[in-house]
Enzyme design. Structure first.
Site, PDB file in Angstrom:
ATOM      1  N   ARG A 104      -0.206   0.531  -0.664  1.00  0.00           N
ATOM      2  CA  ARG A 104      -0.935   0.990  -1.849  1.00  0.00           C
ATOM      3  C   ARG A 104       0.035   1.613  -2.826  1.00  0.00           C
ATOM      4  NH1 ARG A 104      -6.040   4.852  -1.184  1.00  0.00           N
ATOM      5  NH2 ARG A 104      -4.392   6.331  -0.760  1.00  0.00           N
ATOM      6  N   THR A 108      -1.398   3.777  -8.949  1.00  0.00           N
ATOM      7  CA  THR A 108      -2.585   2.992  -9.331  1.00  0.00           C
ATOM      8  C   THR A 108      -3.584   2.853  -8.183  1.00  0.00           C
ATOM      9  OG1 THR A 108      -1.623   0.904  -8.604  1.00  0.00           O
ATOM     10  CG2 THR A 108      -1.146   1.593 -10.867  1.00  0.00           C
ATOM     11  N   ASP A 200      -2.194  10.539   6.185  1.00  0.00           N
ATOM     12  CA  ASP A 200      -1.571   9.224   6.008  1.00  0.00           C
ATOM     13  C   ASP A 200      -1.300   8.618   7.388  1.00  0.00           C
ATOM     14  OD1 ASP A 200       0.456   7.162   5.725  1.00  0.00           O
ATOM     15  OD2 ASP A 200       0.602   7.820   3.653  1.00  0.00           O
ATOM     16  N   ASP A 203       2.327   7.181   8.078  1.00  0.00           N
ATOM     17  CA  ASP A 203       3.321   8.244   8.259  1.00  0.00           C
ATOM     18  C   ASP A 203       3.139   8.946   9.600  1.00  0.00           C
ATOM     19  OD1 ASP A 203       4.572   7.741   5.897  1.00  0.00           O
ATOM     20  OD2 ASP A 203       3.647   9.385   4.785  1.00  0.00           O
TER      21      ASP A 203
HETATM   22  C1  PRP Z   1      -2.834   2.769   3.984  1.00  0.00           C
HETATM   23  C2  PRP Z   1      -3.764   2.269   5.060  1.00  0.00           C
HETATM   24  C3  PRP Z   1      -4.425   1.091   4.407  1.00  0.00           C
HETATM   25  C4  PRP Z   1      -4.522   1.544   2.965  1.00  0.00           C
HETATM   26  C5  PRP Z   1      -5.923   2.013   2.729  1.00  0.00           C
HETATM   27  O1  PRP Z   1      -1.684   2.040   3.935  1.00  0.00           O
HETATM   28  O2  PRP Z   1      -3.106   1.958   6.254  1.00  0.00           O
HETATM   29  O3  PRP Z   1      -3.677  -0.111   4.503  1.00  0.00           O
HETATM   30  O4  PRP Z   1      -3.606   2.618   2.800  1.00  0.00           O
HETATM   31  O5  PRP Z   1      -6.104   2.328   1.392  1.00  0.00           O
HETATM   32  P1  PRP Z   1      -7.062   1.494   0.427  1.00  0.00           P
HETATM   33  O6  PRP Z   1      -8.326   1.243   1.186  1.00  0.00           O
HETATM   34  O7  PRP Z   1      -7.269   2.433  -0.732  1.00  0.00           O
HETATM   35  O8  PRP Z   1      -6.363   0.232   0.031  1.00  0.00           O
HETATM   36  P2  PRP Z   1      -0.417   2.488   3.031  1.00  0.00           P
HETATM   37  O9  PRP Z   1      -0.523   1.892   1.674  1.00  0.00           O
HETATM   38  O10 PRP Z   1      -0.266   3.960   3.093  1.00  0.00           O
HETATM   39  O11 PRP Z   1       0.778   1.742   3.711  1.00  0.00           O
HETATM   40  P3  PRP Z   1       1.439   1.985   5.168  1.00  0.00           P
HETATM   41  O12 PRP Z   1       0.441   1.510   6.186  1.00  0.00           O
HETATM   42  O13 PRP Z   1       2.647   1.111   5.096  1.00  0.00           O
HETATM   43  O14 PRP Z   1       1.765   3.434   5.330  1.00  0.00           O
HETATM   44  N1  URA Z   2      -4.268   5.645   3.563  1.00  0.00           N
HETATM   45  C1  URA Z   2      -4.148   6.539   4.561  1.00  0.00           C
HETATM   46  O1  URA Z   2      -3.275   6.398   5.433  1.00  0.00           O
HETATM   47  N2  URA Z   2      -4.976   7.596   4.577  1.00  0.00           N
HETATM   48  C2  URA Z   2      -5.917   7.780   3.638  1.00  0.00           C
HETATM   49  O2  URA Z   2      -6.676   8.779   3.730  1.00  0.00           O
HETATM   50  C3  URA Z   2      -6.033   6.843   2.605  1.00  0.00           C
HETATM   51  C4  URA Z   2      -5.192   5.775   2.586  1.00  0.00           C
END
Ligand code: PRP
Ligand code: URA
Length: 209
Positions: A104, A108, A200, A203
């Site tokens: 994400r 944005t 997160d 993370d």
């Molecule tokens: C997080 C999560 C989803 C997304 C959810 O990933 O694991 O994929 O955000 O958010 P959304 O429903 O608003 O799209 P992130 O972008 O943090 O990437 P990562 O898994 O690599 O940490």
């Molecule tokens: N992605 C995450 O990992 N946690 C949230 O709460 C939203 C998006």
């Protein structure tokens, strides 16, 4: 029409409450995400087709049921979805695994796709798309579109924590997709994080910040 199932089994609720705690470290977080993925898959696999087979027990021959060999694929949305794969494969070891890389954009909140590798016969497989977090729903919506573009027809989304906004976004864009989640939380904060959520997930799984 797809269904939304909030799986409120006591073991699932208990384990989810533990990983919400900000004090829980990477090792326990990882182990519990795997266990939760396994428990949710147990529920999501309730409708797998069975077939009758003959089996000879030490006592007598009998007709019983076994899985009809429906082909499955597990597809994590990277990175955080990776944390759910091993738990699911413990239940369904023969499943193939595809990967969809998406993050994400922090400003944005729009998903950015950076990698896709799926089993060649994805069009013949039931797909379990997995990601711990369903926030705005942007990532899941785009991942489902990417799967459909490559021919996948039967898709279930498995998440640990969802927001009502995310559920609404996915079900209105993809009304044919079933959603299984351990919790539908209150909503999103101004940064697009699920409230109360668990922070997160990527993370916390991988120890990054
Ligand atoms: C997080 C999560 C989803 C997304 C959810 O990933 O694991 O994929 O955000 O958010 P959304 O429903 O608003 O799209 P992130 O972008 O943090 O990437 P990562 O898994 O690599 O940490
Ligand atoms: N992605 C995450 O990992 N946690 C949230 O709460 C939203 C998006």
């Amino acid at each position: 029409m797809g269904q939304v199932v909030e799986v409120n089994h006591p073991l699932i609720q208990h384990k989810l409450t533990i990983i919400r705690d900000e004090k829980v470290g990477t090792k326990d977080f990882r182990a519990l995400v795997d266990e939760l993925a396994m428990l949710l898959t147990y529920e999501a696999s309730r409708d797998l087709p069975l077939e009758k087979v003959q089996v000879k027990t030490p006592i007598q021959e009998t007709t019983k049921k076994q899985l009809a060999g429906k082909k499955l694929a597990v597809v994590p949305i990277l990175r955080a979805g990776l944390g759910m794969v091993d738990g699911i494969l413990q239940l369904i070891p023969a499943a193939k695994v595809g990967h969809i890389g998406m993050y994400r954009d922090e400003k944005t909140l729009e998903p950015v796709e950076y990698f896709i590798k799926l089993p060649e016969d994805i069009d013949q497989r039931e797909v379990l798309l997995v990601d711990p977090m369903l926030a705005t729903g942007g990532s899941a919506k785009d991942a489902i579109s990417a799967l459909k573009k490559r021919g996948a027809e039967q898709i279930k989304l498995i998440t640990l924590v969802s927001s009502p906004e995310g559920i609404q976004a996915v079900t209105s864009a993809h009304p044919d997709v079933d959603v299984y989640t351990a919790s539908i939380d209150e909503g999103l904060n101004e940064d697009g994080y699920i409230v109360p959520g668990l922070g997160d997930a990527g993370d916390r799984l991988f120890g990054t910040h």
